[in-house]
Design a protein around this motif. Structure first.
Motif, PDB file in Angstrom:
ATOM      1  N   UNK A   1       0.816  -1.220   0.000  1.00  0.00           N
ATOM      2  CA  UNK A   1       0.000   0.000   0.000  1.00  0.00           C
ATOM      3  C   UNK A   1       0.847   1.267   0.000  1.00  0.00           C
ATOM      4  N   UNK A   2       2.001   1.212   0.623  1.00  0.00           N
ATOM      5  CA  UNK A   2       2.878   2.393   0.616  1.00  0.00           C
ATOM      6  C   UNK A   2       3.400   2.676  -0.796  1.00  0.00           C
ATOM      7  N   UNK A   3       3.689   1.640  -1.535  1.00  0.00           N
ATOM      8  CA  UNK A   3       4.152   1.816  -2.917  1.00  0.00           C
ATOM      9  C   UNK A   3       3.049   2.449  -3.752  1.00  0.00           C
ATOM     10  N   UNK A   4       1.811   2.006  -3.534  1.00  0.00           N
ATOM     11  CA  UNK A   4       0.681   2.571  -4.267  1.00  0.00           C
ATOM     12  C   UNK A   4       0.544   4.061  -3.957  1.00  0.00           C
ATOM     13  N   UNK A   5       0.866   4.453  -2.733  1.00  0.00           N
ATOM     14  CA  UNK A   5       0.805   5.863  -2.330  1.00  0.00           C
ATOM     15  C   UNK A   5       2.049   6.645  -2.765  1.00  0.00           C
ATOM     16  N   UNK A   6       2.969   5.967  -3.424  1.00  0.00           N
ATOM     17  CA  UNK A   6       4.240   6.553  -3.891  1.00  0.00           C
ATOM     18  C   UNK A   6       5.161   6.944  -2.733  1.00  0.00           C
ATOM     19  N   UNK A   7       5.055   6.223  -1.626  1.00  0.00           N
ATOM     20  CA  UNK A   7       5.991   6.394  -0.501  1.00  0.00           C
ATOM     21  C   UNK A   7       6.490   5.001  -0.101  1.00  0.00           C
ATOM     22  N   UNK A   8       7.211   4.334  -1.019  1.00  0.00           N
ATOM     23  CA  UNK A   8       7.640   2.952  -0.757  1.00  0.00           C
ATOM     24  C   UNK A   8       8.573   2.845   0.451  1.00  0.00           C
ATOM     25  N   UNK A   9       8.504   1.702   1.128  1.00  0.00           N
ATOM     26  CA  UNK A   9       9.375   1.419   2.274  1.00  0.00           C
ATOM     27  C   UNK A   9      10.777   1.070   1.771  1.00  0.00           C
TER      28      UNK A   9
END
Length: 258
Positions: free
Chosen positions: A199-207
């Motif tokens: 979900x973070x990648x989808x928000x463009x803030x990947x872990x």
């Protein structure tokens, strides 16, 4: 009585008048006029002006001469018109050249700016990371996530101990075991891991990194004195432990995704 002789000459216009008084002649007191004994006229000499006072009068122009002069004037006018046209054409060509040069300069400047931006922007060190033209990360399926490449046990040991020193100096709680167990679960010990499917990648803030920290969290909990590179192992561990301490009391209290 004394005898006298007088001779006179008067020049008037184009004639010369000579008056001769014969010597020895006795004046007659009773005469009412004296008659000249001789009078002669002669034609004037031809006038030859000197160079300083000469006046040159142009000869009348004949019909053929006027025609020739008219043709010459027309030729001169045509030549002047041709020269003006050539000048205008040259000015137009120069203008076009200047416009073309300006366009080339602008294009080159834009290319230079783009190149400078590419050079100044740090490349994402995330393993297998790809970005769209608008700067957003390319989201992939979990099955396509690149396999991690773990660091050696010696490297991990060194990074954790360096992080503990920084944490101790800044009052951040945590232990060697608590840090190591979490980073093995999160990244398998690969400092360049980036999650491109959740979900973070989808928000463009990947872990990213050893303890899978997102950029906003790293920026907020970054500890001064450590690297500002989120992929730096020590900086990543310290920021993650600082966040865990604020939210969970310590990284030792974290046993799952956090």
């Amino acid at each position: 009585m004394r005898t006298a002789a007088v001779a006179g000459m008067v020049t008037a216009g184009a004639a010369v008048v000579s008056l001769v008084h014969t010597p020895g002649a006795v004046a007659d007191p009773h005469a009412s006029a004296v008659a000249p004994t001789a009078m002669s006229t002669s034609a004037p000499a031809a006038f030859s002006p000197d160079s300083a006072s000469s006046v040159i009068v142009k000869s009348p122009v004949t019909g053929s001469d006027a025609a020739d002069n008219g043709d010459e004037a027309a030729d001169d006018s045509a030549a002047e018109t041709t020269d003006d046209t050539a000048t205008d054409d040259t000015a137009t060509d120069d203008g076009a050249t200047d416009d073309g040069a300006a366009a080339d300069t602008a294009t080159q400047a834009a290319q230079d700016d783009a190149a400078a931006q590419e050079e100044s922007a740090p490349a994402d060190k995330g393993r297998g990371a790809a970005y769209n033209a608008d700067g957003t990360i390319v989201v992939i399926d979990k099955a396509e996530q690149p396999k991690p490449q773990p660091a050696s046990a010696e490297q991990l040991d060194q990074w954790i101990n360096e992080a503990l020193d920084v944490m101790k100096a800044n009052g951040i709680p945590g232990s060697y075991d608590g840090i190591k167990s979490n980073l093995i679960r999160e990244s398998s010990g690969d400092p360049h891991t980036i999650n491109m499917w959740d979900s973070n990648a989808v928000k463009n803030i990947p872990s990213k990194g050893l303890l899978q920290v997102i950029d906003p969290t790293f920026e907020q909990y970054h500890v001064e004195g450590t690297s500002t590179d989120i992929y730096d192992p020590v900086a990543n561990i310290v920021a993650a432990c600082n966040y865990a301490a604020d939210r969970y009391g310590s990284m030792d209290n974290v046993n799952s995704a956090y």
